[in-house]
Scaffold this motif. Structure first.
Motif, PDB file in Angstrom:
ATOM      1  N   ALA A 494       0.854  -1.183   0.000  1.00 21.84           N
ATOM      2  CA  ALA A 494       0.000   0.000   0.000  1.00 21.84           C
ATOM      3  C   ALA A 494       0.890   1.233   0.000  1.00 21.84           C
ATOM      4  N   SER A 495       0.473   2.240  -0.747  1.00 22.89           N
ATOM      5  CA  SER A 495       1.261   3.468  -0.806  1.00 22.89           C
ATOM      6  C   SER A 495       0.342   4.662  -0.940  1.00 22.89           C
ATOM      7  N   GLN A 496       0.860   5.805  -0.568  1.00 17.72           N
ATOM      8  CA  GLN A 496       0.163   7.066  -0.792  1.00 17.72           C
ATOM      9  C   GLN A 496       1.189   8.070  -1.290  1.00 17.72           C
ATOM     10  N   ASN A 497       0.757   8.934  -2.196  1.00 12.97           N
ATOM     11  CA  ASN A 497       1.682   9.917  -2.732  1.00 12.97           C
ATOM     12  C   ASN A 497       0.964  11.214  -3.029  1.00 12.97           C
ATOM     13  N   ILE A 498       1.740  12.281  -3.058  1.00 14.03           N
ATOM     14  CA  ILE A 498       1.218  13.605  -3.359  1.00 14.03           C
ATOM     15  C   ILE A 498       2.157  14.269  -4.344  1.00 14.03           C
ATOM     16  N   ASN A 499       1.582  14.939  -5.350  1.00 10.05           N
ATOM     17  CA  ASN A 499       2.381  15.562  -6.395  1.00 10.05           C
ATOM     18  C   ASN A 499       1.790  16.926  -6.734  1.00 10.05           C
ATOM     19  N   ILE A 500       2.658  17.917  -6.926  1.00  8.48           N
ATOM     20  CA  ILE A 500       2.197  19.235  -7.356  1.00  8.48           C
ATOM     21  C   ILE A 500       3.185  19.803  -8.359  1.00  8.48           C
ATOM     22  N   GLU A 501       2.655  20.347  -9.452  1.00 13.18           N
ATOM     23  CA  GLU A 501       3.467  20.959 -10.498  1.00 13.18           C
ATOM     24  C   GLU A 501       2.939  22.365 -10.764  1.00 13.18           C
ATOM     25  N   ARG A 502       3.867  23.337 -10.835  1.00 11.64           N
ATOM     26  CA  ARG A 502       3.478  24.716 -11.135  1.00 11.64           C
ATOM     27  C   ARG A 502       4.245  25.218 -12.349  1.00 11.64           C
ATOM     28  N   GLN A 503       3.540  25.903 -13.228  1.00 15.42           N
ATOM     29  CA  GLN A 503       4.157  26.451 -14.420  1.00 15.42           C
ATOM     30  C   GLN A 503       5.056  27.622 -14.040  1.00 15.42           C
ATOM     31  N   ASN A 504       6.227  27.677 -14.623  1.00 16.91           N
ATOM     32  CA  ASN A 504       7.225  28.665 -14.197  1.00 16.91           C
ATOM     33  C   ASN A 504       6.817  30.098 -14.515  1.00 16.91           C
ATOM     34  N   THR A 505       6.299  30.347 -15.708  1.00 17.76           N
ATOM     35  CA  THR A 505       6.037  31.718 -16.152  1.00 17.76           C
ATOM     36  C   THR A 505       4.899  32.364 -15.382  1.00 17.76           C
ATOM     37  N   THR A 506       3.813  31.619 -15.178  1.00 15.86           N
ATOM     38  CA  THR A 506       2.626  32.195 -14.541  1.00 15.86           C
ATOM     39  C   THR A 506       2.474  31.815 -13.068  1.00 15.86           C
ATOM     40  N   GLY A 507       3.144  30.756 -12.642  1.00 18.95           N
ATOM     41  CA  GLY A 507       2.962  30.273 -11.277  1.00 18.95           C
ATOM     42  C   GLY A 507       1.684  29.495 -11.079  1.00 18.95           C
ATOM     43  N   LYS A 508       0.934  29.251 -12.148  1.00 21.20           N
ATOM     44  CA  LYS A 508      -0.325  28.525 -12.029  1.00 21.20           C
ATOM     45  C   LYS A 508      -0.074  27.023 -11.895  1.00 21.20           C
ATOM     46  N   THR A 509      -0.979  26.350 -11.221  1.00 26.13           N
ATOM     47  CA  THR A 509      -0.884  24.904 -11.026  1.00 26.13           C
ATOM     48  C   THR A 509      -1.296  24.184 -12.306  1.00 26.13           C
ATOM     49  N   GLN A 510      -0.451  23.226 -12.763  1.00 28.44           N
ATOM     50  CA  GLN A 510      -0.842  22.425 -13.919  1.00 28.44           C
ATOM     51  C   GLN A 510      -1.112  20.969 -13.547  1.00 28.44           C
ATOM     52  N   GLU A 511      -0.601  20.523 -12.410  1.00 22.81           N
ATOM     53  CA  GLU A 511      -0.934  19.200 -11.870  1.00 22.81           C
ATOM     54  C   GLU A 511      -0.937  19.283 -10.355  1.00 22.81           C
ATOM     55  N   ALA A 512      -1.893  18.601  -9.730  1.00 22.22           N
ATOM     56  CA  ALA A 512      -1.930  18.506  -8.271  1.00 22.22           C
ATOM     57  C   ALA A 512      -2.813  17.327  -7.911  1.00 22.22           C
ATOM     58  N   TRP A 513      -2.219  16.307  -7.291  1.00 22.57           N
ATOM     59  CA  TRP A 513      -3.034  15.152  -6.927  1.00 22.57           C
ATOM     60  C   TRP A 513      -2.553  14.531  -5.625  1.00 22.57           C
ATOM     61  N   TYR A 514      -3.483  13.763  -5.036  1.00 20.66           N
ATOM     62  CA  TYR A 514      -3.173  12.887  -3.904  1.00 20.66           C
ATOM     63  C   TYR A 514      -3.704  11.515  -4.269  1.00 20.66           C
ATOM     64  N   GLN A 515      -2.857  10.477  -4.105  1.00 22.51           N
ATOM     65  CA  GLN A 515      -3.227   9.120  -4.493  1.00 22.51           C
ATOM     66  C   GLN A 515      -3.076   8.157  -3.324  1.00 22.51           C
ATOM     67  N   ILE A 516      -3.967   7.184  -3.289  1.00 22.95           N
ATOM     68  CA  ILE A 516      -3.832   6.011  -2.417  1.00 22.95           C
ATOM     69  C   ILE A 516      -3.873   4.786  -3.324  1.00 22.95           C
ATOM     70  N   ILE A 517      -2.890   3.905  -3.195  1.00 27.68           N
ATOM     71  CA  ILE A 517      -2.784   2.736  -4.068  1.00 27.68           C
ATOM     72  C   ILE A 517      -2.582   1.491  -3.205  1.00 27.68           C
ATOM     73  N   ALA A 518      -3.276   0.426  -3.538  1.00 28.69           N
ATOM     74  CA  ALA A 518      -3.089  -0.861  -2.870  1.00 28.69           C
ATOM     75  C   ALA A 518      -3.024  -1.965  -3.919  1.00 28.69           C
ATOM     76  N   LYS A 519      -2.044  -2.870  -3.780  1.00 33.19           N
ATOM     77  CA  LYS A 519      -1.881  -4.006  -4.681  1.00 33.19           C
ATOM     78  C   LYS A 519      -1.649  -5.255  -3.850  1.00 33.19           C
ATOM     79  N   ALA A 520      -2.282  -6.361  -4.253  1.00 29.91           N
ATOM     80  CA  ALA A 520      -2.164  -7.580  -3.458  1.00 29.91           C
ATOM     81  C   ALA A 520      -2.398  -8.806  -4.317  1.00 29.91           C
ATOM     82  N   THR A 521      -1.827  -9.936  -3.888  1.00 30.73           N
ATOM     83  CA  THR A 521      -2.184 -11.243  -4.433  1.00 30.73           C
ATOM     84  C   THR A 521      -2.682 -12.093  -3.271  1.00 30.73           C
TER      85      THR A 521
END
Length: 766
Positions: A494-521
């Motif tokens: 199980a994992s969780q991650n957070i990512n944020i990307e901002r455009q350099n010229t304008t400072g506006k957000t182009q990506e922003a997410w929070y994820q929860i992932i689980a994998k199992a057999t």
């Protein structure tokens, strides 16, 4: 040493005195558990001046239950396996892995951490025999298939792996602790190979092929002949050259209705560009489909002109690569390719006179790599790519400095890069990208922190591929995994991650997410996966408007992805995944589902069918320009894809294969908008151009393959394909299928023969 016949038996006297590697330990699922006496495994190794020889005796208390599906080369299938993994430099960085299944099928790959490259194919021999106590594997691996130093006394990293398919178990000779992220560094040691005089590594692979092509308007016959050459400069470095290329039987590309602002990224199917290219992949600067891909120039036409012939690809004239590693751990790779000058034909509709215009000049592509390994788990690399086009056309150069540093105990990892690009055209420009990452790579709990920066003019698209630049980003991830089975799961992460990307010229957000992932057999070998993602911030897309400096608003959204796969060991197995994404915008959503069914009739014959369906409701995207206005549309989209794959193996070296794919997609616009300077859309009821799209694509490959000698193959292929693209949306599936078949269906029948010649065999005969 006594001559050893590779027959899957241990009749030779010399095997009796060879040392034994035994006491295997479970790798998964119950890591560290000793193998039982009923599954006792013994491995022996011998060598001479041409090869090393491996004998594996694999006991099984129920030999009648050993899985042994016949498959294509490099396909494991539902079969028990034995593998030997060899690192000729014992540097903990890269393995040469050789697998043999209980059905006698060979698999081989180049392996680095977390990646096995099965496009690499070596020439080696193996046989298996099934016995009343289990099964036996005998292998001969020539030194030509390996890389190692020139030292008189060799010290290699080595490990052996045995997989028992029905029990979902893998065992290794040297224990691999799964609490440690690195696998290759946990190999055993092979010593005792001394004073070997390896033969000349020179191989010729001549080929001849014939093609007959027919469509609704004409037909054509083509005959080709050429040769590939492999030359061992020494025991560490190899030269590969391709003369008169022929890629006519490579797998077809999966064409799609691409409404994105970026080109479709295609898989590489040409053997020269897939085999032993691990060095050239470092740094991500090399996208091999640039070589011999689509022309990069769109010719200018006058009002009364039309393009009557625009080649979809550029012909490759020749290609050469040299790669290897010194005894001090320095890897060196050089790849060079030349493509020919290519023209488009343009016709004057009034005078009916045609002219030709260059759409791709004579071009040279070069990749240079230096990769220094040290401490058995770390490396520093330098990569340079260079594109030179003849005449006054655009040239490009890109470089990367990479580092990957691990602690001695492989507990922590620091890695990153600095990349620089330079473009030489009418107005020169340059750019850069840099990244720094720190990770804990061992234990049940792990984490990763990452940051990167890309400048506005960072451009590697002449020999690499990149879509998004001019932003800075931060990423963090934590994860937990089990290393031994529980009462419910064999494996779980199980994992969780957070990512944020901002455009350099304008400072506006182009990506922003929070994820929860689980994998199992599960304990019964069923696979489960779940992902939840939320995009909690308003974002802006700087590429969809197709104009520099413009951007469009993307609303908040949330999505769920799940997947279930049943036990693949069963004759009948299923695999299904689905996605739901909801946007913070009136009735805008995406739904996708993809079920797959596989039935294995017996160990020779199997069929797999997969259906994929995607429905986008009130999707929004660019459709065109209206004077100075940028026009977007609200649209409904559907994507339907059917894939059928079949395999019938006569022997482990002779197989019939079927691959069929039908793809249909449409985009139907129902409201138009004008993009404002602030990134938001306003209704545009006056725009009335037909920007709808309806796209059909059909491909079928039916082939016969016979590996009649090591490295030598006879291949027969029947292929037919067709595409249809129109602005008239047709929602009836049957009508769409009729339309694509009633169009210009192309049929190709081809025969190809490749024969592997070892220079030493010619020399001995002479």
């Amino acid at each position: 040493m006594e001559n050893i016949v590779i027959d899957g038996k241990s009749n030779e006297e010399t095997w009796k005195s060879a040392p034994i590697a035994t006491d295997f330990v479970m790798y998964e699922p119950d890591n560290g558990k000793p193998i039982s006496d009923s599954k006792k495994t013994e491995v022996k190794i011998l060598y001479d001046n041409t090869a090393i020889y491996v004998l594996a005796i694999l006991r099984d208390e129920e030999p009648n239950k050993i899985s042994k599906e016949l498959t294509n080369r490099d396909v494991a299938g539902i079969s028990d396996q034995f593998m030997v993994s060899i690192n000729g430099y014992n540097d903990g960085q890269q393995d040469f892995r050789f697998y043999v299944s209980a059905a006698g099928v060979q698999m081989d790959c180049l392996a680095i951490e977390d990646n096995e490259d099965y496009t690499w194919d070596a020439i080696w021999s193996s046989e298996v025999s099934l016995t009343d106590f289990g099964w036996v594997v005998e292998m001969k691996i020539p030194y030509a298939a390996l890389r190692f130093s020139k030292a008189e006394k060799q010290t290699w990293g080595i490990n052996f792996m045995r997989e028992i398919k029905r029990d979902f178990q893998k065992y290794t000779w040297n224990h691999i602790d799964t609490k440690i992220g690195s696998i290759i560094t946990q190999e055993g040691i092979l010593e005792g190979i001394e004073n070997i005089k390896t033969p000349t590594r020179l191989f010729f692979i001549p080929y001849t092929s014939a093609y007959y092509q027919q469509n609704g308007s004409d037909s054509d016959k083509t005959f080709k002949a050429g040769m590939d050459i492999k030359y061992g400069i020494n025991d560490a470095f190899t030269l590969d050259a391709i003369l008169v290329p022929d890629f006519g039987q490579t797998k077809f590309d999966n064409a799609i209705l691409n409404l994105e602002p970026f080109e479709q990224q295609l898989n590489e199917n040409r053997p020269f560009f897939t085999e032993a290219t691990d060095l050239f992949a470092k740094g991500g600067l090399f996208y091999s489909r640039r070589i011999g891909g689509e022309p990069f120039i769109e010719p200018e036409t006058k009002v009364n002109e039309e393009i009557t012939d625009y080649p979809s690809t550029v012909d490759l004239i020749n290609a050469v690569k040299v790669s290897g590693r010194t005894y001090k751990g320095l890897g060196i790779g050089v790849l060079n390719a030349v493509t020919e000058k290519t023209y488009a034909t343009i016709r004057d509709t009034i005078t009916n006179v045609s002219r030709k215009e260059v759409i791709e000049p004579l071009a040279n592509y070069n990749v240079l790599v230096f990769d220094q390994r040290f401490n058995q788990n770390s490396s520093v690399s330098f990569v340079n790519t260079n594109t030179v086009r003849n005449g006054s056309f655009r040239d490009a150069n890109a470089s990367a400095l990479l580092f990957d540093l691990n602690t001695k105990s492989n507990t922590y990892n620091l890695f990153g890069d600095f990349k620089y690009s330079y473009i030489n055209e009418e107005e020169d420009y340059d750019g850069f990208k840099t990244a720094l990452n720190f990770a804990k790579t061992s234990g049940k709990f792990r984490y990763l922190f990452s940051t990167k920066y890309l400048s506005e003019n960072y451009d590697i698209n002449d020999l690499g591929i990149i879509f998004v630049t001019n932003y800075h980003a931060a990423y963090a991830e934590t994860s937990y995994r089990i290393v031994n089975p529980t009462k419910v799961f064999n494996t779980f992460k199980a994992s969780q991650n957070i990512n944020i990307e901002r455009q350099n010229t304008t400072g506006k957000t182009q990506e922003a997410w929070y994820q929860i992932i689980a994998k199992a057999t599960t304990l019964k070998n069923h696979y489960l996966e779940f992902l939840f993602q939320i995009n909690p911030l308003d974002r802006f897309d700087f590429y969809e408007p197709r104009e520099i400096g413009k951007y469009v608003y993307i609303p908040k959204s949330a999505s769920i992805y799940s997947r279930y796969g049943s036990d693949q060991n069963k004759k009948f197995s299923t695999d299904i995944d689905g996605t739901i994404e909801k946007f913070d915008e009136d009735k805008r959503a995406t739904y996708a589902i993809s079920p797959g069914l596989k039935y294995r009739f017996n160990d020779k014959f199997s069929l797999f069918y997969n259906f994929a369906y995607t429905h986008m409701i009130n999707d929004r995207g660019w459709v065109g320009f209206d004077n100075d206005d940028i026009i977007f549309a609200e649209r409904n989209r559907e994507i339907v894809q059917h894939d059928l794959t079949g395999k019938y193996s006569i022997t482990n070296k002779m197989t019939f294969n079927l691959i069929a794919r039908y793809y249909w997609s449409y985009s139907e616009n129902h409201e138009f908008f004008t993009l404002q300077d602030d990134g938001y859309l306003t209704p545009n009821p006056s725009y009335s151009e037909n920007k709808n799209r309806n796209f059909n694509s059909w491909n079928l490959d039916f082939s016969y393959s016979w590996w009649f000698a090591p490295g030598s193959e006879l291949s027969v292929l029947y292929r037919n394909y067709a595409q249809e693209s129109t602005n008239l949306v047709e929602k009836n599936a049957h009508t769409n299928l009729e339309n694509v078949f009633d169009g210009n269906l192309t049929n190709i029948f081809s025969i190809s023969l490749r024969y592997y010649i070892d220079y030493n065999s010619l020399k001995n005969k002479r």
